[in-house]
Design a protein around this motif. Structure first.
Motif, short mmCIF file in Angstrom:
data_model
loop_
_atom_site.label_atom_id
_atom_site.label_comp_id
_atom_site.label_asym_id
_atom_site.label_seq_id
_atom_site.Cartn_x
_atom_site.Cartn_y
_atom_site.Cartn_z
N ASN A 1 -7.42 3.72 6.28
CA ASN A 1 -7.14 2.79 7.38
C ASN A 1 -6.74 3.56 8.65
N LEU A 2 -6.97 4.90 8.61
CA LEU A 2 -6.69 5.77 9.75
C LEU A 2 -5.22 5.80 10.14
N LYS A 3 -4.36 5.56 9.17
CA LYS A 3 -2.92 5.65 9.40
C LYS A 3 -2.34 6.53 8.31
N PRO A 4 -1.16 7.14 8.57
CA PRO A 4 -0.53 7.90 7.50
C PRO A 4 -0.29 6.99 6.29
N LEU A 5 -0.55 7.52 5.11
CA LEU A 5 -0.37 6.73 3.89
C LEU A 5 1.09 6.87 3.46
N LYS A 6 1.80 5.77 3.49
CA LYS A 6 3.24 5.82 3.22
C LYS A 6 3.53 6.31 1.80
N GLY A 7 4.47 7.24 1.71
CA GLY A 7 4.93 7.69 0.40
C GLY A 7 4.10 8.78 -0.24
N GLY B 1 0.80 -1.22 0.00
CA GLY B 1 0.00 0.00 0.00
C GLY B 1 0.83 1.27 0.00
N ARG B 2 2.15 1.14 -0.09
CA ARG B 2 3.00 2.33 -0.11
C ARG B 2 2.96 2.94 -1.51
#
Lengths: 517, 177
Positions: free
Chosen positions: A468-474, A215-216
């Motif tokens: 997903n309520l998290k920082p989206l990597k990249g 998902g990055r």
């Protein structure tokens, strides 16, 4: 039919795919695949390409204030950087904006003896935003706007020479560029970025974000040589973002489909003050890669625009100088209908409720005194502002019932005499005089879509937040493509500050990312 | 394609041919009429060399075969009601004034799009700004937004219809050659 085939024997499948129809058909299939896949989860931004055509540490999408600020900071932090833009020209909306940069405690404020502070700017933003603003982000903006303006002056070399007032602020805090246009800053930032070795590519349209199996976000699929707005043009290429993608693609004021989904009133009946490329597909591409959106239905209309000229035009400069000096009339009734000095949102809502354009007018005392001569001249020239020898002629032109209109003007004049509006509480300025001196000037008003407050959710590091309520990597974002900073209403002059503050934060943090491979 | 008892059975080859024909049709839909040939050696006034016998002019128009741009100006003076600017594709105006295909594209079998900076070797941006300083309502060759940095081809097309790029946001009645 068979004859056609006979004649085109030499045409190979490969040749067909290269031709315009073939590319469009294949692109269509690919886009369809992405849209379906997007519902399957985070990694649904599509498959990884077999091979990357180009590669950079940081890929910035958009050449406006935010994108160039991000590019400069990322480059200065040691990253290799490319900035792409789908349009054939750089600068997006930033290059057609009025060049007002709100910041507290500035050199121009000190020279004018204006007392201001980040706290006061924060309070003004929150109040206008109906306290729907993300307080952490609004705070960062107010605290860093002063430093951002200094960076624009001292590092970029842009000149700010005039202090302006915008409705909703407690004090004069809009520091205006020397040429009253955002172009002063955009063009100098562009030159700076290029001088540092940032690559800038126009006519390059992002088609989708590419995420890996974790998902990055790892890059983007683009069309190079894209000729806006012809979707059949351009050649597919894949750009790898070794560290991060920064999305600074602006708002969606000119995206009728998307804005109507968010605010069903905003049909094609409403024009926009924005450049034609201000559409939402890049924002949606980020959502398909798992980015979350917020407050998308808070869309700002300017109540001062005319349906008789394109874009922003000249009438806003006519209208805004006349409020508090002349009345605003509903031509169907001949009567006033709202407080002329109300804020953007209140007035735009009132006009939309009426359902047809209204009139703003002034006489030969108010107009020459208040309206910038060039704006009046250009507005008369393009026909959006009209001049009449009598109230009768004005009424006839706009189909206003004459008797009711004349009665209303007398009533308005009585309010001007006593400096108090019994009907709507309009602020009547001390130097205002009754509207009696011919010739009279008038313009029609119909709101235009100006700014989209909603957009991608970002955190204090300008990193995009995922579903997903998290920082989206990249993935980082800054400027109008982000949402939540301004809440319900973005105050005049705060967009520039927003773009520079968060563009710089995004650039610095993107460069700090650990490379994925 | 094979016929059996009056039914039509589609072989893979036939399906491919049909798909191909459909594809060819798609390509042609994009081009409403056959594009003229591009004969680099043709004299500028010799319309038939590229357009064939297609009627380019009204029957009353004098024969242009031997004409030069100067001759055209006899009737089509620049700025006059019959001026050619904005009516003829830019490449034709170039040709008529002696700027042949080869002068921009070089002597090649397959001419390719040229870079815009080639335009600027003849058309100096600053001089253009001076030249059009009095055009109303604004000078088309400079703007508060982009100065003189814009790509010439945003408006001036050589092999397609020119357009007024400013009109995306403004309403300026420019004649765009």
């Amino acid at each position: 039919m068979s004859d056609d085939i006979g004649q085109k024997k030499g045409l190979t499948r490969r040749g067909f795919l290269k031709s315009a129809g073939g590319v469009a058909a294949v692109a269509g299939m690919a886009a369809g695949g992405v849209a379906v896949g997007a519902r399957d989860g985070l990694a649904a931004a599509g498959s990884m390409p077999k091979k990357w055509d180009q590669g950079y540490d940081v890929v910035v999408i958009g050449t406006g204030f935010a994108g160039l600020a991000a590019a400069i900071e990322a480059k200065n932090a040691g990253a290799s950087v490319v900035v792409i833009d789908k349009m054939p020209v750089h600068g997006g909306n930033s290059i057609i904006n009025g060049g007002d940069f709100c910041a507290p405690g500035t050199r121009l404020q000190k020279a004018a003896g204006v007392q201001d502070s980040p706290d006061l700017m924060y309070k003004d933003m929150m109040k206008a935003g109906l306290y729907l603003n993300n307080p952490e982000l609004a705070r960062i903006l107010a605290d860093n706007a002063g430093g951002a303006l200094e960076w624009c002056e001292d590092y970029v070399g842009a000149k700010f020479t005039r202090l302006n007032f915008h409705g909703g602020h407690s004090v004069k805090r809009a520091n205006q560029t020397v040429n009253a246009s955002g172009s002063e800053l955009v063009n100098k930032m562009l030159a700076k970025a290029k001088g540092l070795g940032v690559e800038v590519k126009t006519r390059t349209k992002m088609e989708r974000m590419i995420a890996n199996k974790d998902g990055r976000v790892v890059g983007v699929e683009v069309k190079t040589g894209y000729r806006y707005p012809d979707e059949k043009t351009g050649k597919t290429a894949y750009i790898k973002a070794g560290k991060a993608v920064i999305l600074t693609s602006g708002g969606f004021s000119n995206d009728i489909t998307l804005r109507q989904i968010q605010d069903p009133r905003l049909t094609e009946k409403f024009g926009s003050t924005n450049q034609p490329g201000a559409t939402g597909e890049a924002l949606l591409a980020a959502c398909m890669a798992g980015a979350m959106d917020v407050q998308m239905d808070w869309i700002q209309l300017g109540p001062w625009t005319s349906p008789d000229e394109k874009g922003f035009g000249h009438v806003p400069l006519f209208c805004e100088r006349l409020v508090g000096y002349g009345p605003m009339i509903d031509p169907a009734t001949g009567k006033r209908f709202f407080k002329e000095t109300g804020n953007r949102k209140e007035r735009a809502d009132a006009i939309i409720l009426i359902g047809h354009p209204v009139i703003i007018m002034g006489d030969s005392y108010a107009v020459p005194k208040q309206v910038f001569p060039r704006a009046l001249e250009k507005g008369l020239e393009n026909g959006a502002i009209k001049k009449f020898d009598s109230l009768e002629a004005l009424a006839k032109n706009y189909n206003i019932p004459l008797e009711a209109f004349q009665k209303e003007i007398s009533r308005w004049n009585s309010f001007v005499e006593k400096k108090k509006d019994d009907d709507f509480g309009c602020m009547i300025f001390p130097e205002a005089r009754p509207t009696v001196t011919p010739p009279f000037y008038a313009a029609r008003l119909w709101p235009k879509v100006h700014h989209t407050m909603g957009g991608l959710v970002i955190d204090k590091n300008a990193q995009v937040f995922g579903f997903n309520l998290k920082p989206l990597k990249g993935l980082y974002a800054a400027g109008e493509v982000t949402g939540g900073i301004h809440g319900a209403v973005r105050l005049g002059g705060v967009a520039m500050a927003d773009c520079i503050v968060f563009g710089r934060i995004a650039g610095k943090n993107a460069a700090k990312e650990t490379a994925w491979g | 394609m094979t016929r059996k008892h009056g039914n039509i059975r589609f072989s893979p080859g036939w399906l491919f041919a049909a798909a191909l024909a459909f594809g060819v049709l798609l390509v042609y839909i994009g081009t409403p009429y056959a594009a003229p040939k591009q004969v680099a050696s043709a004299k500028a006034g010799d319309c038939a060399a590229c357009h064939g016998q297609e009627k380019v002019f009204s029957p009353s128009h004098p024969d242009t075969k031997a004409m030069s741009y100067k001759d055209c100006l006899g009737c089509h003076a620049k700025g006059g009601p019959q001026m050619l600017q904005g009516k003829l594709p830019g490449s034709h105006l170039h040709q008529l004034r002696g700027v042949t295909c080869e002068k921009c594209h070089g002597k090649v079998a397959k001419p390719e799009a040229v870079e815009e900076k080639l335009c600027r070797t003849c058309h100096n941006a600053e001089k253009l700004v001076e030249k059009t300083a009095k055009v109303k309502p604004e000078n088309p060759h400079t703007s508060p937004h982009y100065g003189t940095s814009l790509d010439c081809t945003l408006c001036h097309r050589q092999h397609a219809k020119s357009e007024n790029y400013c009109n995306q946001c403004h309403k300026f009645n420019f004649v765009v050659p």
